[in-house]
Design an enzyme around this catalytic site. Structure first.
Site, PDB file in Angstrom:
ATOM      1  N   SER A  32       0.828  -1.186   0.000  1.00  0.00           N
ATOM      2  CA  SER A  32       0.000   0.000   0.000  1.00  0.00           C
ATOM      3  C   SER A  32       0.879   1.260   0.000  1.00  0.00           C
ATOM      4  O   SER A  32       1.738   1.406  -0.861  1.00  0.00           O
ATOM      5  CB  SER A  32      -0.942  -0.068   1.200  1.00  0.00           C
ATOM      6  OG  SER A  32      -2.054   0.753   1.043  1.00  0.00           O
ATOM      7  N   ASP A  89      -8.657  -3.838  -6.504  1.00  0.00           N
ATOM      8  CA  ASP A  89      -8.172  -3.275  -5.247  1.00  0.00           C
ATOM      9  C   ASP A  89      -8.927  -1.977  -4.971  1.00  0.00           C
ATOM     10  O   ASP A  89      -8.971  -1.089  -5.818  1.00  0.00           O
ATOM     11  CB  ASP A  89      -6.673  -2.997  -5.364  1.00  0.00           C
ATOM     12  CG  ASP A  89      -6.027  -2.646  -4.033  1.00  0.00           C
ATOM     13  OD1 ASP A  89      -6.602  -1.832  -3.278  1.00  0.00           O
ATOM     14  OD2 ASP A  89      -4.940  -3.173  -3.756  1.00  0.00           O
ATOM     15  N   HIS A 145      -7.331  -5.772  -1.048  1.00  0.00           N
ATOM     16  CA  HIS A 145      -6.208  -4.829  -1.062  1.00  0.00           C
ATOM     17  C   HIS A 145      -4.908  -5.578  -0.867  1.00  0.00           C
ATOM     18  O   HIS A 145      -4.706  -6.231   0.167  1.00  0.00           O
ATOM     19  CB  HIS A 145      -6.419  -3.801   0.050  1.00  0.00           C
ATOM     20  CG  HIS A 145      -5.387  -2.727   0.086  1.00  0.00           C
ATOM     21  ND1 HIS A 145      -4.859  -2.143  -1.046  1.00  0.00           N
ATOM     22  CD2 HIS A 145      -4.769  -2.120   1.142  1.00  0.00           C
ATOM     23  CE1 HIS A 145      -3.982  -1.220  -0.697  1.00  0.00           C
ATOM     24  NE2 HIS A 145      -3.903  -1.196   0.615  1.00  0.00           N
TER      25      HIS A 145
END
Length: 540
Positions: free
Chosen positions: A249, A481, A509
């Site tokens: 991320s 995502d 994610h």
């Protein structure tokens, strides 16, 4: 921006159960994570101009030689000690608060490691970062990566994490106490009139003033570039010639920044759930809003196939499921429902929205979300959605919050100029955001306003990262995502000169360690044998 790392499952021995939720979440909630939704402009022409400027700007490599003023930092010898977690040891390092003026003071960095278990030749250290910004890398490696990563990876690498400056154990930024944060998280984030707009602005001002009052010097030095430079000190102190790293991320931005600054020291880098550093903030906001809509439509299709879906029966279209959820949010806006919370909190529209968004990160949470929605919609019991929201905000049972939200805003408001300067700019942008996501667009647009009141001017700008001369870097993108849209992974892979794009066709994610044997085998081969995937490889 909502960017957190949530493992779907762990590979190898010592794996965690599929529905385990790491406490090392790496995002903030609807109000505070808006700081990640850092946008720059309110008009299309201005956004285009900012994007054009980013196309011309690139992160500049630092000199290979260590500056004399930094040699004492690079030469530190950490004192490792037990830290109450079996198998792990901890230490503290120093880094200059201001790299431009190293003599002006230090910042203390906390790190932890779990030594390679063997068998096999040790490959060095593997730093991990779960994202955010604001997520505790130490919490993540101790609760998940250090025991849940594939056994063969943990056998060959020392598993290492450093909390970035301003985060968790590394001189954490602080802004509000628990009761004030409760008030903040319940603030109406979809204002319907001037009074409600003033209330939201007041909440953003209070939050920002709290951060400025508590951490006035540190707040100017928590940028991603500075955190990446800290990682190079950690690399040197650990005795590694090159940095081996898995970032998820926001951690992909941190890792890519490291590669751009120190391409000759970039070892085996995995950037999972990639961000695009070339986008101006408003564009980031808008594309992420669309990403949450994509994830919600996937949830909606699945929900309509289940017998316990409170948002529509079999055959209900995703559009209708979304309309039903919006109607429920509107009802909460008028009259919050009880939760049984010891502190008297009721389920507001803002808390419910955060709870729903939290469940978008992992399809393993969809059943929990259906149950929570059923309780709230049919039984007037908002406790289930409150649990999801509290987990996302990292609020414990005693009403205390981690510093996740505070660090999240501090880093993002420094890395990019504010999304919007005034409420009027947000109002003009609402149609565009609501087109991107009929369900979440309004709230995410208003969430992007909070950096406008930040007490410190942004020091960063959108830019490309090329990292010319770096070894192959694996960039991973998931097609549905919610928090880091797939197009960002393609964009970052297109910028990095040595990138190999690895695609996971699925929901949720990030991809590594979340259930795809194809993804895990591919990344393990890279980490253990230095074999990068063929560019464009796809897994499901």
């Amino acid at each position: 921006m909502y960017t957190r790392r949530t493992p779907r499952s762990a590979s190898g021995s010592g794996g965690l159960h599929r529905r385990t939720r790491s406490r090392a979440k790496t995002a903030a909630g609807l109000l505070a994570t808006a700081a990640l939704l850092v946008s720059a402009c309110s008009s299309g022409s201005a956004t285009t101009s900012a994007a054009s400027a980013a196309a011309e700007a690139a992160l500049v490599e630092l000199p290979q030689a260590t500056p004399a003023a930094l040699t004492s930092y690079y030469g530190q010898k950490p004192t490792w000690r037990g830290c109450g977690v079996p198998g792990f040891e901890c230490a503290t390092l120093k880094a200059p608060l201001d790299y431009a003026k190293p003599s002006s003071g230090d910042v203390r960095l906390a790190l932890t490691r779990k030594k390679a278990t063997g068998p096999g030749k040790r490959l060095g250290s593997l730093l991990v970062n779960p994202g955010g910004p604001g997520g505790s890398a130490i919490g993540y490696v101790q609760a998940y990566a250090g025991i849940g990563y594939p056994a063969e990876v943990r056998a060959r690498y020392d598993m290492v994490a450093v909390d970035p400056r301003g985060v968790a154990r590394s001189e954490p930024v602080k802004c509000l106490d628990g009761p004030d944060m409760d008030t903040y998280t319940q603030t109406d984030s979809t204002p319907d009139d001037g009074k409600e707009t003033d209330g939201l602005v007041a909440a953003y001002r209070t939050f920002a003033e709290g951060c400025g009052a508590d951490s006035p010097r540190l707040l100017r030095h928590v940028s991603t570039v500075e955190a990446a430079r800290d990682m190079d000190i950690v690399r040197a102190v650990l005795g590694d010639k090159k940095l081996n790293y898995v970032g998820a991320s926001y951690g992909t931005f941190l890792g890519a920044t490291y590669a751009g600054l120190f391409p000759d020291r970039a070892g085996r880098l995995v950037l999972d759930g990639a961000m695009d550093p070339s986008l101006p903030a408003r564009r980031l906001n808008l594309e992420q809003t669309a990403g949450f809509e994509t994830a919600f439509r996937s949830f909606a299709k699945d929900c309509a196939r289940q017998t316990d879906c409170p948002l529509g029966g079999k055959g209900t279209s995703p559009e209708r499921v979304g309309e039903n959820l919006k109607a429920f949010f509107a009802k909460l806006d008028r009259r919050p429902v009880p939760t049984g919370d010891a502190d008297g909190r009721r389920l507001t529209e803002s808390l419910a929205t955060t709870g729903v968004i939290a469940a978008m990160y992992d399809e393993g949470s969809w059943e929990q979300l259906r149950e929570a929605l059923t309780s709230a919609m049919k039984e007037n019991d908002g406790s289930g959605l409150l649990v999801l929201s509290d987990g996302y905000y990292e609020r414990d049972a005693d009403g205390a919050y981690s510093n996740l939200m505070f660090a999240n805003a501090a880093v993002n408001c420094l890395d990019l100029p504010a999304s919007f300067d005034t409420p009027d700019e947000v109002s003009r942008a609402l149609p565009e955001f609501e087109k991107a996501s009929p369900v979440f667009g309004k709230g995410l647009a208003w969430a992007a306003l909070n950096c406008a009141y930040w007490p410190v001017q942004a020091t960063g700008e959108p830019h490309r990262i090329e990292a010319k001369g770096a070894a192959p870097i694996v960039v991973v993108g998931t097609t549905r995502d919610p928090a880091t849209p797939y197009r960002w992974a393609k964009a970052l892979a297109g910028q990095l000169s040595s990138a190999r794009l690895l695609t996971y066709e699925g929901d949720g994610h990030t991809a590594y360690g979340r259930g795809s044997s194809c993804i895990d085998r591919t990344i393990n081969a890279y980490l253990l044998r230095g074999i990068p995937p063929t560019d464009g490889k796809r897994c499901s």
